[in-house]
Design an enzyme around this catalytic site. Structure first.
Site, PDB file in Angstrom:
ATOM      1  N   GLY A  46      -9.928  14.121  24.555  1.00  0.00           N
ATOM      2  CA  GLY A  46      -8.788  13.207  24.643  1.00  0.00           C
ATOM      3  C   GLY A  46      -8.587  12.785  26.088  1.00  0.00           C
ATOM      4  N   GLN A  51      -4.237   9.696  33.318  1.00  0.00           N
ATOM      5  CA  GLN A  51      -5.276  10.483  33.997  1.00  0.00           C
ATOM      6  C   GLN A  51      -6.251   9.623  34.777  1.00  0.00           C
ATOM      7  OE1 GLN A  51      -6.030  12.709  30.113  1.00  0.00           O
ATOM      8  NE2 GLN A  51      -6.668  14.209  31.621  1.00  0.00           N
ATOM      9  N   CYS A  91      -8.110  20.729  30.170  1.00  0.00           N
ATOM     10  CA  CYS A  91      -7.771  19.338  30.479  1.00  0.00           C
ATOM     11  C   CYS A  91      -8.762  18.810  31.508  1.00  0.00           C
ATOM     12  CB  CYS A  91      -6.356  19.293  31.048  1.00  0.00           C
ATOM     13  SG  CYS A  91      -5.807  17.657  31.511  1.00  0.00           S
ATOM     14  N   LEU A  92      -9.200  17.567  31.331  1.00  0.00           N
ATOM     15  CA  LEU A  92     -10.141  16.976  32.282  1.00  0.00           C
ATOM     16  C   LEU A  92      -9.523  16.850  33.678  1.00  0.00           C
ATOM     17  CD1 LEU A  92     -11.760  14.171  30.087  1.00  0.00           C
ATOM     18  CD2 LEU A  92     -12.731  16.391  30.689  1.00  0.00           C
ATOM     19  N   HIS A 133      -0.679  17.056  23.588  1.00  0.00           N
ATOM     20  CA  HIS A 133      -1.197  17.204  24.956  1.00  0.00           C
ATOM     21  C   HIS A 133      -1.296  15.837  25.642  1.00  0.00           C
ATOM     22  CE1 HIS A 133      -4.222  19.122  27.866  1.00  0.00           C
ATOM     23  NE2 HIS A 133      -4.337  17.825  28.115  1.00  0.00           N
ATOM     24  N   GLU A 134      -1.864  14.856  24.925  1.00  0.00           N
ATOM     25  CA  GLU A 134      -2.058  13.528  25.529  1.00  0.00           C
ATOM     26  C   GLU A 134      -0.734  12.793  25.709  1.00  0.00           C
ATOM     27  OE1 GLU A 134      -4.788  13.110  26.873  1.00  0.00           O
ATOM     28  OE2 GLU A 134      -5.902  14.624  25.781  1.00  0.00           O
ATOM     29  N   HIS A 137       0.902  13.765  28.814  1.00  0.00           N
ATOM     30  CA  HIS A 137       0.386  13.056  29.995  1.00  0.00           C
ATOM     31  C   HIS A 137       1.149  11.754  30.216  1.00  0.00           C
ATOM     32  CE1 HIS A 137      -2.993  15.363  31.449  1.00  0.00           C
ATOM     33  NE2 HIS A 137      -3.585  15.404  30.265  1.00  0.00           N
TER      34      HIS A 137
END
Ligand SMILES: [Zn+2]
Length: 167
Positions: A46, A51, A91-92, A133-134, A137
């Site tokens: 995701g 991000q 997470c990226l 989670h997304e 962000h």
């Protein structure tokens, strides 16, 4: 298509609250394509526009190994949630850090797709976790901010050190 640069925690820009997308035009469609390319390249499941330093309400996701279920959420809103579950998240934007976060077990989300069509999705399991989670962000929140202050400080110190040495 282009690979986008992913902001690394604790970059302050990750705390920016995304604004809704006013018009789904070529610019947004290109952003969606670039976000997919960036997410697949980084082996993530995701990615939120936040991000990649674009502060508009866009999320891409694909939980499959073979890139067969790309999902786009524009202006997503969670309209229902219930239950409770825990999962070890990563997470990226927080490379190499994994920790357990408690979230709702099921969510119902309303969003637009990349063509501007409205849809509603009921999700559970990993999909529900990923959606939460997304969407965090987009609200300027990184998953580690669900952890204790002590853990957050440790993670920050570790990542800052790593970034300084460019590892
Ligand atoms: Zn993330």
């Amino acid at each position: 298509m282009a690979l986008l640069n992913i902001l690394q925690y604790p970059d302050e820009r990750l705390h920016t609250v995304a604004r809704p997308v006013a018009k789904i035009d070529g610019r947004i469609q290109t952003l969606v394509k670039d976000m997919f390319e960036t997410m697949y390249e980084s082996r993530g499941i995701g990615l939120a526009a936040t991000q990649v330093d674009v502060h508009e309400s866009v999320v891409v996701m694909d939980l499959t190994e073979d890139k067969s279920e790309p999902r786009v959420f524009i202006n997503p809103v969670i309209i229902e949630k219930d239950g409770e579950t825990t999962y070890e998240e990563g997470c990226l934007s927080v490379p190499g850090i994994y920790d357990t976060v408690t979230r709702a077990e099921r969510v119902k989300v309303e969003a637009l797709d990349e063509k501007g069509e409205k849809f509603t999705l009921e999700a559970d399991g990993l999909l529900a976790i990923c959606i939460q989670h997304e969407l965090d962000h987009l609200m300027g929140k990184v998953f580690v901010e669900h952890l204790s202050q002590l853990k957050q400080n440790r993670i920050k110190a570790k990542l800052k050190k790593r970034q300084k040495h460019n590892l």
